[in-house]
Design an enzyme around this catalytic site. Structure first.
Site, PDB file in Angstrom:
ATOM      1  N   CYS A  64       9.492  -1.179 -16.826  1.00 46.32           N
ATOM      2  CA  CYS A  64       9.025  -2.203 -15.896  1.00 46.32           C
ATOM      3  C   CYS A  64      10.184  -3.135 -15.552  1.00 46.32           C
ATOM      4  O   CYS A  64      10.799  -3.723 -16.445  1.00 46.32           O
ATOM      5  CB  CYS A  64       7.885  -3.001 -16.515  1.00 46.32           C
ATOM      6  SG  CYS A  64       7.350  -4.344 -15.448  1.00 46.32           S
ATOM      7  N   HIS A  85       5.549   3.175 -24.143  1.00 44.30           N
ATOM      8  CA  HIS A  85       6.955   3.313 -23.760  1.00 44.30           C
ATOM      9  C   HIS A  85       7.736   3.646 -25.034  1.00 44.30           C
ATOM     10  O   HIS A  85       7.310   3.319 -26.142  1.00 44.30           O
ATOM     11  CB  HIS A  85       7.459   2.027 -23.092  1.00 44.30           C
ATOM     12  CG  HIS A  85       6.947   1.879 -21.681  1.00 44.30           C
ATOM     13  ND1 HIS A  85       7.710   2.181 -20.577  1.00 44.30           N
ATOM     14  CD2 HIS A  85       5.738   1.505 -21.199  1.00 44.30           C
ATOM     15  CE1 HIS A  85       7.002   1.970 -19.474  1.00 44.30           C
ATOM     16  NE2 HIS A  85       5.800   1.562 -19.822  1.00 44.30           N
ATOM     17  N   ASN A 101       8.897   5.748 -20.372  1.00 46.89           N
ATOM     18  CA  ASN A 101       7.571   6.023 -20.929  1.00 46.89           C
ATOM     19  C   ASN A 101       7.653   7.196 -21.893  1.00 46.89           C
ATOM     20  O   ASN A 101       8.618   7.967 -21.878  1.00 46.89           O
ATOM     21  CB  ASN A 101       6.616   6.435 -19.803  1.00 46.89           C
ATOM     22  CG  ASN A 101       6.232   5.296 -18.898  1.00 46.89           C
ATOM     23  OD1 ASN A 101       7.030   4.844 -18.100  1.00 46.89           O
ATOM     24  ND2 ASN A 101       5.013   4.829 -19.026  1.00 46.89           N
ATOM     25  N   ARG A 157       5.038   6.503 -10.300  1.00 48.48           N
ATOM     26  CA  ARG A 157       4.908   5.046 -10.202  1.00 48.48           C
ATOM     27  C   ARG A 157       5.748   4.347 -11.283  1.00 48.48           C
ATOM     28  O   ARG A 157       6.792   3.764 -10.984  1.00 48.48           O
ATOM     29  CB  ARG A 157       3.414   4.664 -10.294  1.00 48.48           C
ATOM     30  CG  ARG A 157       3.112   3.228  -9.876  1.00 48.48           C
ATOM     31  CD  ARG A 157       3.364   2.198 -10.955  1.00 48.48           C
ATOM     32  NE  ARG A 157       2.640   2.449 -12.212  1.00 48.48           N
ATOM     33  CZ  ARG A 157       2.869   1.765 -13.317  1.00 48.48           C
ATOM     34  NH1 ARG A 157       3.769   0.804 -13.343  1.00 48.48           N
ATOM     35  NH2 ARG A 157       2.212   2.049 -14.434  1.00 48.48           N
ATOM     36  N   ASP A 158       5.347   4.460 -12.538  1.00 43.24           N
ATOM     37  CA  ASP A 158       6.076   3.752 -13.602  1.00 43.24           C
ATOM     38  C   ASP A 158       7.480   4.328 -13.736  1.00 43.24           C
ATOM     39  O   ASP A 158       8.444   3.604 -14.004  1.00 43.24           O
ATOM     40  CB  ASP A 158       5.313   3.901 -14.930  1.00 43.24           C
ATOM     41  CG  ASP A 158       5.533   2.735 -15.888  1.00 43.24           C
ATOM     42  OD1 ASP A 158       6.467   1.946 -15.661  1.00 43.24           O
ATOM     43  OD2 ASP A 158       4.779   2.613 -16.864  1.00 43.24           O
ATOM     44  N   HIS A 169      -0.916   3.687 -23.323  1.00 43.87           N
ATOM     45  CA  HIS A 169       0.233   3.752 -22.405  1.00 43.87           C
ATOM     46  C   HIS A 169       1.465   3.305 -23.198  1.00 43.87           C
ATOM     47  O   HIS A 169       1.705   2.113 -23.359  1.00 43.87           O
ATOM     48  CB  HIS A 169      -0.069   2.809 -21.235  1.00 43.87           C
ATOM     49  CG  HIS A 169       1.000   2.712 -20.204  1.00 43.87           C
ATOM     50  ND1 HIS A 169       0.907   3.312 -18.959  1.00 43.87           N
ATOM     51  CD2 HIS A 169       2.189   2.052 -20.188  1.00 43.87           C
ATOM     52  CE1 HIS A 169       1.982   3.026 -18.241  1.00 43.87           C
ATOM     53  NE2 HIS A 169       2.783   2.268 -18.960  1.00 43.87           N
TER      54      HIS A 169
HETATM   55  P1  HMG Z   1       3.482 -13.850  -4.728  1.00 46.12           P
HETATM   56  O1  HMG Z   1       4.853 -14.056  -4.202  1.00 46.12           O
HETATM   57  O2  HMG Z   1       2.905 -14.887  -5.642  1.00 46.12           O
HETATM   58  O3  HMG Z   1       2.474 -13.532  -3.540  1.00 46.12           O
HETATM   59  O4  HMG Z   1       3.500 -12.445  -5.497  1.00 46.12           O
HETATM   60  P2  HMG Z   1       1.622 -14.515  -2.634  1.00 46.12           P
HETATM   61  O5  HMG Z   1       0.180 -14.203  -2.888  1.00 46.12           O
HETATM   62  O6  HMG Z   1       2.084 -15.934  -2.836  1.00 46.12           O
HETATM   63  O7  HMG Z   1       2.030 -14.035  -1.169  1.00 46.12           O
HETATM   64  C1  HMG Z   1       3.345 -14.251  -0.655  1.00 46.12           C
HETATM   65  C2  HMG Z   1       3.623 -13.288   0.486  1.00 46.12           C
HETATM   66  O8  HMG Z   1       3.630 -11.949  -0.025  1.00 46.12           O
HETATM   67  C3  HMG Z   1       2.582 -13.291   1.596  1.00 46.12           C
HETATM   68  O9  HMG Z   1       3.270 -13.030   2.814  1.00 46.12           O
HETATM   69  C4  HMG Z   1       1.717 -12.120   1.294  1.00 46.12           C
HETATM   70  O10 HMG Z   1       1.077 -11.544   2.420  1.00 46.12           O
HETATM   71  C5  HMG Z   1       2.721 -11.144   0.724  1.00 46.12           C
HETATM   72  P3  HMG Z   1       3.594 -14.198   3.874  1.00 46.12           P
HETATM   73  O11 HMG Z   1       2.236 -14.776   4.217  1.00 46.12           O
HETATM   74  O12 HMG Z   1       4.449 -15.169   3.116  1.00 46.12           O
HETATM   75  O13 HMG Z   1       4.291 -13.447   4.960  1.00 46.12           O
HETATM   76  N1  HMG Z   1       2.066 -10.232  -0.240  1.00 46.12           N
HETATM   77  C6  HMG Z   1       2.078  -8.899  -0.164  1.00 46.12           C
HETATM   78  N2  HMG Z   1       2.663  -8.028   0.676  1.00 46.12           N
HETATM   79  C7  HMG Z   1       2.417  -6.705   0.437  1.00 46.12           C
HETATM   80  N3  HMG Z   1       1.670  -6.254  -0.566  1.00 46.12           N
HETATM   81  C8  HMG Z   1       1.091  -7.076  -1.434  1.00 46.12           C
HETATM   82  C9  HMG Z   1       1.305  -8.457  -1.253  1.00 46.12           C
HETATM   83  N4  HMG Z   1       0.868  -9.549  -1.934  1.00 46.12           N
HETATM   84  C10 HMG Z   1       1.332 -10.609  -1.311  1.00 46.12           C
HETATM   85  N5  HMG Z   1       0.325  -6.615  -2.435  1.00 46.12           N
HETATM   86  C11 HMG Z   1       2.421 -10.490  -6.382  1.00 46.12           C
HETATM   87  C12 HMG Z   1       2.359 -11.999  -6.219  1.00 46.12           C
HETATM   88  C13 HMG Z   1       1.337 -10.086  -7.372  1.00 46.12           C
HETATM   89  C14 HMG Z   1       2.156  -9.846  -5.045  1.00 46.12           C
HETATM   90  C15 HMG Z   1       3.829 -10.108  -6.898  1.00 46.12           C
HETATM   91  O14 HMG Z   1       4.056 -10.796  -8.093  1.00 46.12           O
HETATM   92  C16 HMG Z   1       3.976  -8.625  -7.161  1.00 46.12           C
HETATM   93  O15 HMG Z   1       4.010  -7.824  -6.221  1.00 46.12           O
HETATM   94  N6  HMG Z   1       4.078  -8.214  -8.437  1.00 46.12           N
HETATM   95  C17 HMG Z   1       4.149  -6.800  -8.808  1.00 46.12           C
HETATM   96  C18 HMG Z   1       5.101  -6.569  -9.940  1.00 46.12           C
HETATM   97  C19 HMG Z   1       5.057  -5.112 -10.356  1.00 46.12           C
HETATM   98  O16 HMG Z   1       4.715  -4.237  -9.583  1.00 46.12           O
HETATM   99  N7  HMG Z   1       5.420  -4.839 -11.625  1.00 46.12           N
HETATM  100  C20 HMG Z   1       5.433  -3.495 -12.155  1.00 46.12           C
HETATM  101  C21 HMG Z   1       4.087  -2.915 -12.399  1.00 46.12           C
HETATM  102  S1  HMG Z   1       3.348  -3.467 -13.920  1.00 46.12           S
HETATM  103  C22 HMG Z   1       3.944  -2.364 -15.127  1.00 46.12           C
HETATM  104  O17 HMG Z   1       4.858  -1.631 -14.877  1.00 46.12           O
HETATM  105  C23 HMG Z   1       3.248  -2.301 -16.470  1.00 46.12           C
HETATM  106  C24 HMG Z   1       2.380  -1.056 -16.646  1.00 46.12           C
HETATM  107  O18 HMG Z   1       3.151   0.133 -16.512  1.00 46.12           O
HETATM  108  C25 HMG Z   1       1.702  -1.063 -18.018  1.00 46.12           C
HETATM  109  C26 HMG Z   1       2.673  -1.331 -19.187  1.00 46.12           C
HETATM  110  O19 HMG Z   1       3.694  -0.618 -19.301  1.00 46.12           O
HETATM  111  O20 HMG Z   1       2.345  -2.237 -19.948  1.00 46.12           O
HETATM  112  C27 HMG Z   1       1.257  -1.006 -15.589  1.00 46.12           C
HETATM  113 MG    MG Z   2       4.393   1.005 -18.093  1.00 44.33          MG
END
Ligand code: HMG
Ligand code: MG
Length: 313
Positions: free
Chosen positions: A250, A219, A259, A24-25, A217
């Site tokens: 990320c 990096h 990481n 994933r990450d 966690h």
């Molecule tokens: P948004 O654009 O605000 O979503 O994104 P919305 O709620 O306004 O919806 C817009 C459209 O997206 C809608 O479709 C929804 O159905 C669709 P429409 O009606 O327009 O056809 N939609 C989805 N489709 C599929 N799956 C979904 C989904 N949600 C909405 N889940 C959202 C908001 C949170 C979804 C977006 O910002 C997003 O996906 N963000 C994820 C970013 C991400 O994955 N970042 C990396 C992970 S975090 C990380 O790496 C840190 C970590 O490792 C820890 C660390 O290192 O600190 C964990």
């Molecule tokens: Mg991370």
């Protein structure tokens, strides 16, 4: 294969859990999309190498993280109902519905300790993130799922700079209190140092979160990840997130790099006589194989040393 000479420190936990985040990450930050069959084999190899938990993918918006747009197909091809838990990231109810459809048993929500990263990573304000997560956790728990919560930017934020320990504890506590079983403290951009780790963990303990409920966690952007893990181990933490071969980062966090490499962590823990259940040679072979798939060497020093890359063998 060479091994460290174990010298046990009785003040350290005898055994820890490594929570593998490579699929994933690790893969969410790759330039190219890794083929589905490679991801499936990567996960199977990690399980075979003894990783007790393998975070598989994310049910996020596919436009936000195209690298993991194949999450639904992937889940059908891995043994996510088997003995090794395979959590998936879920940000909102849409993501939860996708996970429920697939019979996923373990999910992770991921919040931000800072306003800017909440906006950039979740398209929500700091406060709005709780409104988004609340029904996810409630419904997931009602469906019998296990929920982990991440909090990002615990040690610094690329836009806001320093992040106060009290702010991290406040956000972390609120995320955990939604109904999570574990809170993982993320150093998203790798700026943390060991004294900061000790202080943050003590602050969480003071706020009523015991070490059994906490994970770390790290990096490795500034080369501090292993030192930080050691500080957390000394503080009594027993769950460590790591990524095979040191893949990761990320896409929404400026300057986030790989990481903590699982191999580097396992080598240190073996030397300290702390059990992990991980087969290091098998894990190294997995990361060497994965590096060949990605077309570049693993950044892990232990992978380089044990695969003979450093000695030119
Ligand atoms: P948004 O654009 O605000 O979503 O994104 P919305 O709620 O306004 O919806 C817009 C459209 O997206 C809608 O479709 C929804 O159905 C669709 P429409 O009606 O327009 O056809 N939609 C989805 N489709 C599929 N799956 C979904 C989904 N949600 C909405 N889940 C959202 C908001 C949170 C979804 C977006 O910002 C997003 O996906 N963000 C994820 C970013 C991400 O994955 N970042 C990396 C992970 S975090 C990380 O790496 C840190 C970590 O490792 C820890 C660390 O290192 O600190 C964990
Ligand atoms: Mg991370």
């Amino acid at each position: 294969m060479r091994e460290p000479q174990p010298v046990r420190d009785p003040s350290l936990p005898p055994r820890v859990t490594i929570y593998e985040v490579g699929p994933r990450d690790g893969l969410q930050n790759e330039q190219a999309v890794v083929p589905l069959d490679v991801k499936v084999e990567f996960i199977a190899r990690l399980v075979a190498a003894g990783l007790p938990i393998v975070e598989a993918t994310s049910f996020v918006h596919p436009k936000w993280v195209p690298q993991l747009a194949d999450a639904a197909e992937l889940i059908d091809l891995v043994d996510h109902e088997g003995p090794t838990p395979m959590p998936v990231l879920v940000p909102n109810e849409r993501g939860l519905e996708r996970a429920l459809e697939k019979g996923v048993k373990h999910i992770a929500i991921f919040g931000s300790a800072t306003e800017t990263f909440a906006q950039r990573n979740l398209n929500r304000s700091l406060d709005e993130q709780f409104t988004m997560f609340e029904p996810v956790v409630r419904r997931a728990r009602a469906a019998g799922m296990d929920v982990r919560a991440y909090v990002s930017m615990c040690f610094g934020d690329p836009w806001e700079g320093n992040v106060a320990v009290e702010q991290v504890v406040d956000v972390g506590r609120r995320l955990f209190d939604l109904g999570a079983s574990q809170l993982s403290l993320g150093d998203t951009i790798g700026v943390g140092t060991p004294g900061h780790v000790t202080a943050l963990l003590a602050a969480f303990n003071d706020a009523g979160l015991p070490n059994e409920r906490l994970a770390v966690h790290f990096h490795d952007t500034y080369g501090q990840a292993l030192s930080n893990a050691y500080a957390a181990l000394q503080a009594g933490i027993t769950t460590f997130d790591a990524s095979a071969g040191g893949l990761g980062g990320c896409p929404y966090a400026e300057s986030a790099t790989g990481n903590l490499a699982t191999e580097d962590l396992v080598w240190m823990l073996q030397g300290l006589g702390v059990e992990t259940g991980v087969d290091l040679p098998q894990l190294v072979a997995t990361s060497v194989w994965m590096a060949a798939q990605l077309g570049r060497p693993s950044p892990s020093r232990v992978v380089a040393a044990l695969s003979g890359r450093e000695s030119g063998r």
